[in-house]
Design a protein around this motif. Structure first.
Motif, PDB file in Angstrom:
ATOM      1  N   ARG A 113       0.839  -1.209   0.000  1.00  0.00           N
ATOM      2  CA  ARG A 113       0.000   0.000   0.000  1.00  0.00           C
ATOM      3  C   ARG A 113       0.869   1.253   0.000  1.00  0.00           C
ATOM      4  N   ALA A 114       1.898   1.225   0.857  1.00  0.00           N
ATOM      5  CA  ALA A 114       2.744   2.421   0.979  1.00  0.00           C
ATOM      6  C   ALA A 114       3.399   2.751  -0.360  1.00  0.00           C
ATOM      7  N   THR A 115       3.873   1.726  -1.044  1.00  0.00           N
ATOM      8  CA  THR A 115       4.599   1.979  -2.300  1.00  0.00           C
ATOM      9  C   THR A 115       3.661   2.401  -3.412  1.00  0.00           C
ATOM     10  N   ARG A 116       2.525   1.715  -3.540  1.00  0.00           N
ATOM     11  CA  ARG A 116       1.586   2.123  -4.595  1.00  0.00           C
ATOM     12  C   ARG A 116       1.095   3.558  -4.358  1.00  0.00           C
ATOM     13  N   LEU A 117       0.919   3.915  -3.066  1.00  0.00           N
ATOM     14  CA  LEU A 117       0.508   5.285  -2.764  1.00  0.00           C
ATOM     15  C   LEU A 117       1.629   6.259  -3.145  1.00  0.00           C
ATOM     16  N   ALA A 118       2.857   5.899  -2.786  1.00  0.00           N
ATOM     17  CA  ALA A 118       3.998   6.778  -3.117  1.00  0.00           C
ATOM     18  C   ALA A 118       4.129   6.934  -4.633  1.00  0.00           C
ATOM     19  N   MET A 119       3.901   5.848  -5.386  1.00  0.00           N
ATOM     20  CA  MET A 119       3.983   5.931  -6.856  1.00  0.00           C
ATOM     21  C   MET A 119       2.923   6.883  -7.405  1.00  0.00           C
ATOM     22  N   ALA A 120       1.690   6.734  -6.910  1.00  0.00           N
ATOM     23  CA  ALA A 120       0.599   7.570  -7.428  1.00  0.00           C
ATOM     24  C   ALA A 120       0.834   9.037  -7.044  1.00  0.00           C
ATOM     25  N   MET A 121       1.334   9.275  -5.827  1.00  0.00           N
ATOM     26  CA  MET A 121       1.628  10.650  -5.396  1.00  0.00           C
ATOM     27  C   MET A 121       2.773  11.244  -6.218  1.00  0.00           C
ATOM     28  N   CYS A 122       3.744  10.398  -6.547  1.00  0.00           N
ATOM     29  CA  CYS A 122       4.872  10.842  -7.367  1.00  0.00           C
ATOM     30  C   CYS A 122       4.360  11.269  -8.748  1.00  0.00           C
ATOM     31  N   ALA A 123       3.467  10.455  -9.331  1.00  0.00           N
ATOM     32  CA  ALA A 123       2.889  10.809 -10.638  1.00  0.00           C
ATOM     33  C   ALA A 123       2.094  12.110 -10.519  1.00  0.00           C
ATOM     34  N   ALA A 124       1.333  12.238  -9.428  1.00  0.00           N
ATOM     35  CA  ALA A 124       0.529  13.452  -9.219  1.00  0.00           C
ATOM     36  C   ALA A 124       1.446  14.669  -9.115  1.00  0.00           C
ATOM     37  N   ASP A 125       2.547  14.538  -8.373  1.00  0.00           N
ATOM     38  CA  ASP A 125       3.460  15.684  -8.214  1.00  0.00           C
ATOM     39  C   ASP A 125       4.158  16.032  -9.525  1.00  0.00           C
ATOM     40  N   ASN A 126       4.436  15.022 -10.340  1.00  0.00           N
ATOM     41  CA  ASN A 126       4.980  15.296 -11.673  1.00  0.00           C
ATOM     42  C   ASN A 126       3.988  16.130 -12.484  1.00  0.00           C
ATOM     43  N   LEU A 127       2.721  15.755 -12.394  1.00  0.00           N
ATOM     44  CA  LEU A 127       1.697  16.460 -13.182  1.00  0.00           C
ATOM     45  C   LEU A 127       1.495  17.884 -12.666  1.00  0.00           C
ATOM     46  N   ILE A 128       1.481  18.030 -11.341  1.00  0.00           N
ATOM     47  CA  ILE A 128       1.301  19.367 -10.753  1.00  0.00           C
ATOM     48  C   ILE A 128       2.449  20.280 -11.206  1.00  0.00           C
ATOM     49  N   ALA A 129       3.671  19.766 -11.160  1.00  0.00           N
ATOM     50  CA  ALA A 129       4.822  20.574 -11.603  1.00  0.00           C
ATOM     51  C   ALA A 129       4.673  20.934 -13.077  1.00  0.00           C
ATOM     52  N   ALA A 130       4.363  19.926 -13.893  1.00  0.00           N
ATOM     53  CA  ALA A 130       4.290  20.157 -15.349  1.00  0.00           C
ATOM     54  C   ALA A 130       3.261  21.221 -15.701  1.00  0.00           C
ATOM     55  N   LEU A 131       2.129  21.199 -15.019  1.00  0.00           N
ATOM     56  CA  LEU A 131       1.055  22.124 -15.393  1.00  0.00           C
ATOM     57  C   LEU A 131       1.173  23.462 -14.661  1.00  0.00           C
ATOM     58  N   HIS A 132       2.217  23.599 -13.846  1.00  0.00           N
ATOM     59  CA  HIS A 132       2.486  24.905 -13.211  1.00  0.00           C
ATOM     60  C   HIS A 132       3.788  25.502 -13.728  1.00  0.00           C
ATOM     61  N   GLY A 133       4.185  25.070 -14.915  1.00  0.00           N
ATOM     62  CA  GLY A 133       5.332  25.689 -15.574  1.00  0.00           C
ATOM     63  C   GLY A 133       6.679  25.276 -15.002  1.00  0.00           C
ATOM     64  N   ARG A 134       6.678  24.232 -14.165  1.00  0.00           N
ATOM     65  CA  ARG A 134       7.961  23.760 -13.625  1.00  0.00           C
ATOM     66  C   ARG A 134       8.356  22.474 -14.326  1.00  0.00           C
ATOM     67  N   ARG A 135       9.641  22.150 -14.276  1.00  0.00           N
ATOM     68  CA  ARG A 135      10.100  20.888 -14.854  1.00  0.00           C
ATOM     69  C   ARG A 135       9.701  19.746 -13.916  1.00  0.00           C
ATOM     70  N   PRO A 136       8.934  18.763 -14.397  1.00  0.00           N
ATOM     71  CA  PRO A 136       8.578  17.660 -13.505  1.00  0.00           C
ATOM     72  C   PRO A 136       9.838  16.891 -13.080  1.00  0.00           C
ATOM     73  N   PRO A 137       9.907  16.449 -11.840  1.00  0.00           N
ATOM     74  CA  PRO A 137      11.115  15.781 -11.358  1.00  0.00           C
ATOM     75  C   PRO A 137      11.512  14.556 -12.189  1.00  0.00           C
ATOM     76  N   ASN A 138      10.562  13.875 -12.784  1.00  0.00           N
ATOM     77  CA  ASN A 138      10.884  12.628 -13.482  1.00  0.00           C
ATOM     78  C   ASN A 138      10.558  12.712 -14.976  1.00  0.00           C
ATOM     79  N   LEU A 139      10.993  13.811 -15.577  1.00  0.00           N
ATOM     80  CA  LEU A 139      10.720  14.050 -16.998  1.00  0.00           C
ATOM     81  C   LEU A 139      11.506  13.058 -17.857  1.00  0.00           C
ATOM     82  N   LEU A 140      10.806  12.375 -18.770  1.00  0.00           N
ATOM     83  CA  LEU A 140      11.443  11.355 -19.611  1.00  0.00           C
ATOM     84  C   LEU A 140      11.929  11.901 -20.946  1.00  0.00           C
TER      85      LEU A 140
END
Ligand code: 8YV
Length: 326
Positions: free
Chosen positions: A292-319
């Motif tokens: 549970r902890a890891t799947r939650l961390a993965m989903a939060m990580c994806a969410a934070d990537n999206l929040i950064a991307a749509l606020h004009g910042r470079r997402p931490p895990n940009l491919l």
């Protein structure tokens, strides 16, 4: 007005809550993937998307998605992305590296030990009421894990986490990668680089830990399985398609290798029914990262990537950083 996003498959409520502070969410809250046409239709008009491995993001999916700025996978692997197509469309792509390394390495060990010591077959036998037939040199004679040779094909972060765990079992650790690790990292894993032939020949447990790409399709097929010891076990928690499943089924059936622990398969979520006829294979349904902890961390990580991307910042895990200025 909040930007509109798609969440393509059910995640945890706290992830939706986190995203809802920033976005208007089109939430496909089901435990099944969207069909390609529906995925494409629901990407249209969205600024971003949280996607799963079951979502193929390619030219077709992106055809009507003219306002899309970012697709954020809830996975470290991204073989569901046609990265070239995503880049051509000027869309950022992200994944979730790091947060799942330890949990996935734990899963490798669970399968390794279950396969080596025949735990699941023994459980089935006991449940079937056969214990009266117990004998000393029984059917459950397994492969010792301690002092055995662990071979790892693909020595990235997860491969190294698998290797570090071997110290407690006094194992010899060998690995094959295109490049040997820097000396300091090798020392931390107590692992020695060998060529692929030596890896196949010497491993008592062969763990596959490399990302999928067409270049590694069937990198373990009939010829490679023939190089392994008859007492060896193959563990795959990486990706379906790296192993030729048909060749593996033949090798297991003919006892040319002793066993396998498999979390990933060709053609997921379909399972080749011939695996189920074999007693020397342990099967799990792609649960490598599933705590549970890891799947939650993965989903939060994806969410934070999206929040950064749509606020004009470079997402931490940009491919695809090359598309956005290096
Ligand atoms: C899946 C995985 O993401 O991260 C990966 O690449 O294969 C897994 O962690 C997970 O099973 C959700 O699909």
């Amino acid at each position: 007005m909040k930007p509109k996003i798609l969440v393509s498959r059910e995640v945890f409520p706290e992830v939706i809550e986190h995203l809802a502070a920033y976005f208007e969410i089109d939430y496909h809250a089901e435990d099944a993937a969207l069909q390609p046409a529906e995925l494409a239709a629901r990407l249209a008009g969205k600024a971003g998307a949280i996607t799963m491995l079951s979502d193929r993001i390619d030219d077709d999916a992106l055809a009507g998605a003219h306002s899309l700025k970012a697709v954020c996978n809830v996975a470290v692997g991204y073989n569901n992305f046609d990265l070239a197509a995503i880049s051509r469309a000027g869309v950022m792509a992200t994944n979730t590296p790091g947060v799942l390394d330890d949990t996935t390495a734990d899963t490798v060990w669970a399968l390794l030990m279950a396969s080596g010591r025949r735990i699941v077959a023994a459980d089935r036998w006991l449940r079937a009421g056969y214990w009266q037939r117990w004998k000393f040199n029984d059917d459950w004679l397994g492969q010792d894990v301690h002092h055995a040779t662990l071979g790892i094909l693909g020595m990235g972060r997860i491969g190294q986490a698998v290797a570090r765990r071997a110290a407690g079992f006094a194992m010899k650790v060998i690995y094959h990668n295109r490049q040997p690790l820097p000396a300091e990292q090798e020392r931390a894993c107590n692992a020695t680089w060998v060529d692929k032939d030596a890896l196949l020949r010497d491993a008592d447990f062969l763990v596959l830990m490399l990302p999928y790409s067409p270049a590694v399709h069937h990198i373990v097929g009939a010829a490679e399985l023939a190089q392994m010891k008859p007492s060896a076990h193959l563990i795959n928690v990486a990706r379906g398609g790296i192993v030729d499943d048909g060749a593996l089924i033949d090798a297991l059936r003919e006892k040319r290798i002793a066993g396998a622990g498999l979390d990933v398969f060709e053609n997921e979520p379909a399972l080749d029914a011939r695996f189920c006829e074999l007693d020397n294979v342990v099967l799990t349904p792609h649960i490598g990262s599933s705590s549970r902890a890891t799947r939650l961390a993965m989903a939060m990580c994806a969410a934070d990537n999206l929040i950064a991307a749509l606020h004009g910042r470079r997402p931490p895990n940009l491919l695809n950083p090359e598309v956005f200025g290096g």
